[in-house]
Every structure is written in C-alpha cells, then in structure tokens.
Enzyme design. Structure first.
Site, PDB file in Angstrom:
ATOM      1  CE1 TYR A  67      -4.188  -1.268  -0.535  1.00 55.73           C
ATOM      2  CE2 TYR A  67      -3.302  -3.057   0.791  1.00 55.73           C
ATOM      3  CZ  TYR A  67      -4.261  -2.555  -0.077  1.00 55.73           C
ATOM      4  OH  TYR A  67      -5.271  -3.370  -0.511  1.00 55.73           O
ATOM      5  NE  ARG A  70      -3.232   0.117  -5.167  1.00 59.20           N
ATOM      6  CZ  ARG A  70      -4.511  -0.136  -4.907  1.00 59.20           C
ATOM      7  NH1 ARG A  70      -4.833  -1.129  -4.095  1.00 59.20           N
ATOM      8  NH2 ARG A  70      -5.455   0.579  -5.460  1.00 59.20           N
ATOM      9  CD  GLN A 105     -16.339   0.891  -8.002  1.00 65.12           C
ATOM     10  OE1 GLN A 105     -16.351  -0.316  -7.797  1.00 65.12           O
ATOM     11  NE2 GLN A 105     -16.548   1.399  -9.201  1.00 65.12           N
ATOM     12  CG  ASN A 106     -10.828   5.178  -8.904  1.00 65.04           C
ATOM     13  OD1 ASN A 106     -11.074   3.979  -8.976  1.00 65.04           O
ATOM     14  ND2 ASN A 106     -10.898   5.988  -9.932  1.00 65.04           N
ATOM     15  CG  ASP A 108      -6.822   7.598  -7.753  1.00 62.68           C
ATOM     16  OD1 ASP A 108      -7.592   8.551  -7.558  1.00 62.68           O
ATOM     17  OD2 ASP A 108      -6.936   6.828  -8.730  1.00 62.68           O
ATOM     18  CG  HIS A 123     -14.012   0.786  -2.607  1.00 57.32           C
ATOM     19  ND1 HIS A 123     -13.829   0.190  -3.832  1.00 57.32           N
ATOM     20  CD2 HIS A 123     -15.199   0.316  -2.144  1.00 57.32           C
ATOM     21  CE1 HIS A 123     -14.870  -0.593  -4.100  1.00 57.32           C
ATOM     22  NE2 HIS A 123     -15.707  -0.535  -3.103  1.00 57.32           N
ATOM     23  CB  CYS A 131      -3.847   3.815  15.441  1.00 59.54           C
ATOM     24  SG  CYS A 131      -3.502   2.681  16.793  1.00 59.54           S
ATOM     25  CB  THR A 192     -16.460   0.952 -12.578  1.00 60.71           C
ATOM     26  OG1 THR A 192     -16.575  -0.182 -11.711  1.00 60.71           O
ATOM     27  CG2 THR A 192     -17.846   1.462 -12.930  1.00 60.71           C
ATOM     28  CB  SER A 193     -15.146  -4.254 -14.295  1.00 62.73           C
ATOM     29  OG  SER A 193     -14.919  -4.395 -12.900  1.00 62.73           O
TER      30      SER A 193
HETATM   31  P1  OAD Z   1     -11.669  -2.854 -12.730  1.00 65.62           P
HETATM   32  O1  OAD Z   1     -10.235  -3.101 -13.013  1.00 65.62           O
HETATM   33  O2  OAD Z   1     -12.497  -4.011 -12.301  1.00 65.62           O
HETATM   34  O3  OAD Z   1     -12.381  -2.234 -14.025  1.00 65.62           O
HETATM   35  C1  OAD Z   1     -11.839  -1.157 -14.714  1.00 65.62           C
HETATM   36  C2  OAD Z   1     -12.739  -0.860 -15.897  1.00 65.62           C
HETATM   37  O4  OAD Z   1     -12.246   0.293 -16.549  1.00 65.62           O
HETATM   38  C3  OAD Z   1     -12.802  -1.973 -16.950  1.00 65.62           C
HETATM   39  O5  OAD Z   1     -14.162  -2.161 -17.343  1.00 65.62           O
HETATM   40  C4  OAD Z   1     -11.953  -1.428 -18.107  1.00 65.62           C
HETATM   41  O6  OAD Z   1     -12.421  -1.889 -19.358  1.00 65.62           O
HETATM   42  C5  OAD Z   1     -12.209   0.057 -17.959  1.00 65.62           C
HETATM   43  N1  OAD Z   1     -11.153   0.941 -18.476  1.00 65.62           N
HETATM   44  C6  OAD Z   1      -9.802   0.752 -18.505  1.00 65.62           C
HETATM   45  N2  OAD Z   1      -9.174   1.819 -18.993  1.00 65.62           N
HETATM   46  C7  OAD Z   1     -10.136   2.729 -19.288  1.00 65.62           C
HETATM   47  C8  OAD Z   1     -10.138   4.062 -19.810  1.00 65.62           C
HETATM   48  N3  OAD Z   1      -9.004   4.671 -20.144  1.00 65.62           N
HETATM   49  N4  OAD Z   1     -11.319   4.695 -19.971  1.00 65.62           N
HETATM   50  C9  OAD Z   1     -12.479   4.077 -19.640  1.00 65.62           C
HETATM   51  N5  OAD Z   1     -12.553   2.832 -19.144  1.00 65.62           N
HETATM   52  C10 OAD Z   1     -11.405   2.173 -18.958  1.00 65.62           C
HETATM   53  O7  OAD Z   1     -11.743  -1.648 -11.668  1.00 65.62           O
HETATM   54  P2  OAD Z   1     -12.970  -1.192 -10.782  1.00 65.62           P
HETATM   55  O8  OAD Z   1     -14.255  -1.422 -11.472  1.00 65.62           O
HETATM   56  O9  OAD Z   1     -12.672   0.175 -10.308  1.00 65.62           O
HETATM   57  O10 OAD Z   1     -11.788  -2.602  -4.632  1.00 65.62           O
HETATM   58  O11 OAD Z   1     -12.844  -2.198  -9.557  1.00 65.62           O
HETATM   59  C11 OAD Z   1     -13.719  -2.083  -8.468  1.00 65.62           C
HETATM   60  C12 OAD Z   1     -13.027  -2.468  -7.188  1.00 65.62           C
HETATM   61  O12 OAD Z   1     -12.418  -3.739  -7.348  1.00 65.62           O
HETATM   62  C13 OAD Z   1     -11.880  -1.572  -6.787  1.00 65.62           C
HETATM   63  O13 OAD Z   1     -12.282  -0.405  -6.115  1.00 65.62           O
HETATM   64  C14 OAD Z   1     -11.081  -2.461  -5.883  1.00 65.62           C
HETATM   65  C15 OAD Z   1     -11.112  -3.740  -6.687  1.00 65.62           C
HETATM   66  O14 OAD Z   1     -10.987  -4.906  -5.983  1.00 65.62           O
HETATM   67  C16 OAD Z   1     -11.115  -2.804  -3.497  1.00 65.62           C
HETATM   68  O15 OAD Z   1      -9.903  -2.896  -3.460  1.00 65.62           O
HETATM   69  C17 OAD Z   1     -11.999  -2.886  -2.295  1.00 65.62           C
END
Ligand code: OAD
Length: 258
Positions: A67, A70, A105-106, A108, A123, A131, A192-193
C-alpha cells in the site's frame, strides 16, 4: 445524433447527476486497473494476500509495503483530462444550482486534485492511515515510511484508511451515496467493470429512482446491455469531448435557459 451530443443534451436537462467512477478513470494517469487480464493489479497479485484484514494480520510488512507503493504511485501521477472534465462538469452544474456527486471506488485522490469538490470515496483513501488499536488517523506528513510495518503511537500498527475485502463501507459515504442515487435523474458509470458490490448495484438503484443511465468505458461490461446510452472509448477522450459539446450547447441557448 452522435452519442456524445446525446449525453451533452441529457446533462443540460439534468437536475441532479451522479457519477460512479472506477479504476479505468485513472488508467490514463498511469495507474493500473484491477481486472485488466495482463496489466491489472489482480492479474499480478492475489487480493486475498494483500487486500484483507487477515492478510494484514499475517503479513503486515508485505501488505504495508504494497500500500505504500500504491500511495507513492498515486502521489506521483497527475489527474488526466477525464478527471478534469468531471471537475468541469461539477462547476457547470453547480453554477446552475443543479446537483453533481462523484461516487468513486478509487482511493487515489485524483478527482480532488483535479478540482472536484463533492467526491464520495466509498472504498476510502490511500492518503489517510489510521491506528489499528485506536482508529485514530494521523496526517501522512507525520508518518515515516522508513520502517515496515509502521508502528502507531498506541502499540498498534498504522493501516491505510481503505476498505479491504470483507470490511464494511464507511457509513457516512454509504449514506451520501444512497442520497445521491435517490436524487439523481442522470447516472453515469465511468471506467468501472461494475463487478464489486455494492457499487455494482448503484446503477439499478438510480434506474429504479427514475434516472437515465449511461456507461462510459473502454470495453463492454455487465452493465452495457441495460444502459440507456453506452459510449465506448477512453474516458480521458470521451469526457472532454462531452464537456466541449455541453459548453457549445449551453452557449447557444438564450441566457437564463440553461
Ligand atoms: P476494474 O479493473 O475491475 O475495471 C476497470 C474498468 O475500466 C474496466 O471495465 C476497463 O475496461 C475500464 N477501463 C480501462 N481503462 C479505461 C479508460 N481509459 N477509460 C475508460 N474505461 C477504462 O476496476 P474497478 O471497477 O474500479 O476494490 O474495480 C472495483 C473495485 O475492485 C476496486 O475499487 C477495488 C477492486 O478490488 C477494493 O480494493 C476494495
């Protein structure tokens, strides 16, 4: 009508907009997504070994180092045109007394660095650590990352204020999210996926509340079939184009009509 123009028109009509963002929005800043089959973090690392409280208890040094890595990545990159376009959207809507919430969900902090004011971090954030014993947070400037894991002042360890698998989402963030979803008449799912709950269900809640639904993503997702409009491509290209169109439409309207 091109899709980005349709979306610009819907944004012009909307009274309240909720935007759910995921790792794809930060991809063009150089931060890896999770589920990309080659470059995704979960393609390279096992989430059960890094993103659970059990993993932290078993291997605090490894998890803290990961982390911290990251955190340095997030600190060292810049918001991209997609982040800036969303900040611009919020200013546009706020100036017209319309609602705009980013539910991210980011972890960053890039939305805030781009200027977005109303960001709900469901998230958590990599920019605050707390702590394990007292829950008390410490400013990052007071933390030294020269020893892993990082001892707290109270006999515990410092951990990032992020939500690990199996942990509850922050209560206030959830309350703010549901309020934004109930209120919105336009919902955007960006980069987001939509595979992780409860975020994956937000689109259904917004739809049930009567909102139009839009997806902006490089690839198709589980949501694509059900949305009112899907714009395919990088958010750092699509969102600025939509904002440009929105500005054009707004400036072509008689004053007072937007
Ligand atoms: P994912 O990695 O699951 O999905 C990212 C999505 O963004 C995918 O559908 C890609 O096709 C799309 N993508 C990639 N580059 C892109 C771009 N330049 N423009 C538009 N779309 C793009 O990430 P999240 O959906 O954010 O949780 O994942 C959700 C959660 O899963 C995260 O917050 C994290 C992870 O486990 C925790 O750690 C609790």
């Amino acid at each position: 009508m091109p899709d980005h123009e349709t979306l610009a028109r819907w944004l012009l009509e909307a009274r309240s907009v909720a935007v759910l963002t995921g790792a794809g929005v930060s991809a063009e800043s150089g931060l890896a997504t999770f589920r990309d089959p080659e470059e995704g973090l979960w393609a390279k690392y096992d989430p059960m070994e890094l993103a659970t409280i059990g993993a932290f208890e078993r291997e605090p040094e490894l998890v803290t180092r990961w982390y911290h890595w990251r955190f340095t990545r997030a600190r060292d990159v810049q918001p991209n045109p997609g982040h800036h376009a969303l900040a611009q959207l919020e200013s546009f809507l706020t100036a017209r007394e319309r609602g705009c919430s980013i539910i991210t969900q980011n972890i960053d902090g890039l939305h805030q660095r781009a200027g977005s004011q109303r960001v709900i971090e469901i998230h958590g954030t990599i920019h605050r650590w707390r702590c394990t014993k007292t829950g008390r947070e410490k400013p990052l400037s007071d933390l030294s990352f020269d020893r892993f894991p990082i001892p707290s002042d109270h006999g515990g360890l410092m951990r990032p204020c992020i939500v690990w698998f199996g942990e509850m989402l922050p209560e206030q963030a959830l309350r703010d999210t549901f309020a934004a979803l109930e209120r919105c008449d336009l919902f955007l799912s960006v980069g987001t996926s939509a595979t992780v709950q409860p975020a994956a269900s937000f689109i259904e809640i917004a739809r049930a509340a009567g909102a139009r639904t839009v997806e902006i993503n490089k690839d198709a997702t589980l949501n694509t079939g059900g949305v009112d409009l899907a714009l395919r491509g990088p958010s750092g290209v699509i969102l600025p184009r939509v904002m440009e169109q929105l500005d054009e439409l707004a400036s072509a309207m008689p004053s007072g009509d937007t």
